[in-house]
Design an enzyme around this catalytic site. Structure first.
Site, PDB file in Angstrom:
ATOM      1  CB  THR A 133       8.031   2.526   4.434  1.00 43.37           C
ATOM      2  OG1 THR A 133       6.712   2.629   4.966  1.00 43.37           O
ATOM      3  CG2 THR A 133       8.527   3.922   4.123  1.00 43.37           C
ATOM      4  CG  PHE A 175      -0.376   0.427   2.496  1.00 44.18           C
ATOM      5  CD1 PHE A 175      -0.486   1.747   2.934  1.00 44.18           C
ATOM      6  CD2 PHE A 175       0.268  -0.483   3.328  1.00 44.18           C
ATOM      7  CE1 PHE A 175       0.043   2.154   4.152  1.00 44.18           C
ATOM      8  CE2 PHE A 175       0.790  -0.090   4.543  1.00 44.18           C
ATOM      9  CZ  PHE A 175       0.679   1.239   4.962  1.00 44.18           C
ATOM     10  CE  LYS A 176       3.614   1.153   4.785  1.00 40.40           C
ATOM     11  NZ  LYS A 176       4.856   0.900   5.476  1.00 40.40           N
ATOM     12  CG  ASP A 177       4.197   0.580  -4.362  1.00 36.35           C
ATOM     13  OD1 ASP A 177       5.342   1.021  -4.210  1.00 36.35           O
ATOM     14  OD2 ASP A 177       3.954  -0.630  -4.530  1.00 36.35           O
TER      15      ASP A 177
END
Length: 473
Positions: free
Chosen positions: A147, A114-116
């Protein structure tokens, strides 16, 4: 009209968005937040978004207005989300439609986490603003697993910056480590530190607190201490709510979020403050359950960090909780600084009754241990055919344990691709998830990483010797 941003500790100067982007951590040690919350365009009403990037621009524009040209921002946002391998960027899929339980897949970006979603945009914003100023920066960050690779992918080969990422040696998965250490770009530097993620995060904060070092090497942050990350993550909460509205589900909606550093779920809270109709945030923790205990008792107590199969949650000091504490304290920076100072000194802190009363209406926590995590992965696979990673499994388990109203749709955020944690998934469901074809040879790529002691001076020496900003090169 431009928003100003204030520090959660009340002493740093107010800044505009472009300066917040490059500063990351406030000079008083606090985190930046908007001076006031803008109103979400359309709130939770309206049709499902036709285009994720277009929705993202509309949601984020109040945060950046006056700091970047609208056409340039639209172009950067479209470019960022063109890197995702799903046309919806963050698709919403039914997990148990009869029970109103949904999964939002946030792992379709370049590094499968999800960090993308935030960092693909933040890297481009850095490049844009630095080029405009004719400047360079040194990015330093800590990672509990995801991250780091997302930040590296967003920042690799950019002329305006060097990036240094600290990760706890032996406490991230092999896939997570290799996604960082196999990047050959000259501006990328990986540091494996003896210690936990909290130790890595403390060293990053200490480098920012060293004003001479920070100034000489123009330090900047991509951790979720940078509000630009939070801003970008607000978007998928809005997208989820609007998609459910398109399915005929009237607001409100609840969210269950596997949580480590608290930035992901705090972005949902930001969406709520902007007008999104949210009934509940379920904060899922593994056995490192300081957040579960906090939402049960309004008391923070540090305990030993235990390594688990969900390493991105192996944290005892969740930095972004400070932003929530600031709101609960009535935006009193001095009170927030005093509370956190006492917490770090004694390892224990308790919210006064007034601020503590603000927790119950919206927040709940649930602890999901290692055996339960495997059980959830296996049950989900055998019931639906879907493989989920251990972090997502914590979110699903927490949703089952802490959901308040079965009539309100609940969205679990799926934070990582199962192939990032193949051993745990294989143990639980008897099949090993495959990496996407573009990463199939990841295990064969050469690694570049330096191992350092948990020592501020040693890390600073390494950064100073290898950055192109005020360094020796």
């Amino acid at each position: 009209m431009s928003l100003s941003y204030v520090s959660t500790r009340g002493k740093a100067p107010e800044l505009a968005f472009a300066d917040v982007l490059l500063e990351g951590l406030a000079t008083d040690g606090g985190l930046y937040v908007p001076e006031q919350w803008p109103v979400l365009p359309g709130a939770s009403a309206g049709p499902p978004p036709l285009d994720y990037a277009r929705t993202a621009v509309d949601v984020m524009w109040p945060f950046v207005n006056g700091q970047i040209d609208r056409a340039a921002f639209e172009a950067l946002t479209a470019e960022a989300y063109a890197t995702f391998d799903h046309p919806d960027v963050a698709p919403l899929v039914p997990l148990d439609e009869d029970r109103g339980l949904w999964l939002m897949e946030l792992f379709h970006g370049p590094t499968l986490a999800f960090k993308d979603i935030a960092l693909q945009l933040v890297g481009r914003l850095f490049d844009h603003e630095l080029a405009r100023r004719g400047e360079r920066v040194t990015i330093v960050g800590a990672t509990s697993g995801d991250t780091g690779s997302a930040a590296i992918e967003a920042c690799r080969d950019r002329d305006s910056l060097d990036i240094f990422v600290l990760h706890p040696r032996g406490r991230v998965s092999d896939v997570q480590r290799r996604q960082m250490t196999t990047v050959p770009s000259a501006n990328v530097h990986n540091i494996a530190l003896d210690g936990s993620f909290d130790d890595c995060q403390d060293l990053v904060k200490a480098m920012f607190a060293d004003e001479a070092f920070r100034g000489r090497h123009r330090l900047a942050a991509v951790n979720s201490i940078n509000f630009a990350r939070v801003m970008a993550q607000v978007v998928y909460y809005v997208v989820a709510a609007r998609a459910l509205a398109g399915e005929g589900a009237a607001p409100p909606v609840g969210f269950a979020v596997p949580t480590g550093n608290f930035g992901n779920v705090y972005a949902g809270y930001a969406a709520h403050r902007m007008g999104l109709d949210v009934s509940q945030f379920v904060v899922g923790s593994n056995v490192n359950d300081i957040l579960t205990r906090f939402f049960d008792s309004a008391r923070l107590e540090i305990r030993r960090v235990m390594p688990t199969m969900s390493p991105s949650m192996d944290i005892q000091v969740s930095s972004n909780l400070e932003r929530l504490l600031f709101e609960l304290n009535g935006r009193d920076g001095a009170a927030t600084a005093a509370l956190l100072g006492g917490f770090r000194a004694a390892g224990v802190a308790e919210l006064p009754p007034g601020p503590a009363a603000g927790l119950a209406p919206l927040w709940s926590g649930a602890r999901v241990d290692e055996a339960q995590t495997l059980e959830v992965i296996g049950d989900t696979y055998h019931r639906t055919g879907m493989m989920i990673d251990p972090h997502t499994a914590v979110g699903v388990g927490a949703a089952a344990a802490a959901r308040r109203d079965p009539e309100v749709p609940l969205v679990v955020l799926a934070t990582a691709h199962p192939a990032k944690f193949p051993d745990a998934v294989a143990r639980a469901c008897g099949r090993r998830p495959a990496l996407p074809e573009r990463l199939a040879d990841l295990g064969e790529r050469p690694e570049r990483c330096v191992e350092l002691d948990n020592d501020l001076a040693a890390v600073q020496r390494f950064v100073a010797a290898h950055t192109r900003v005020g360094g020796d090169r």
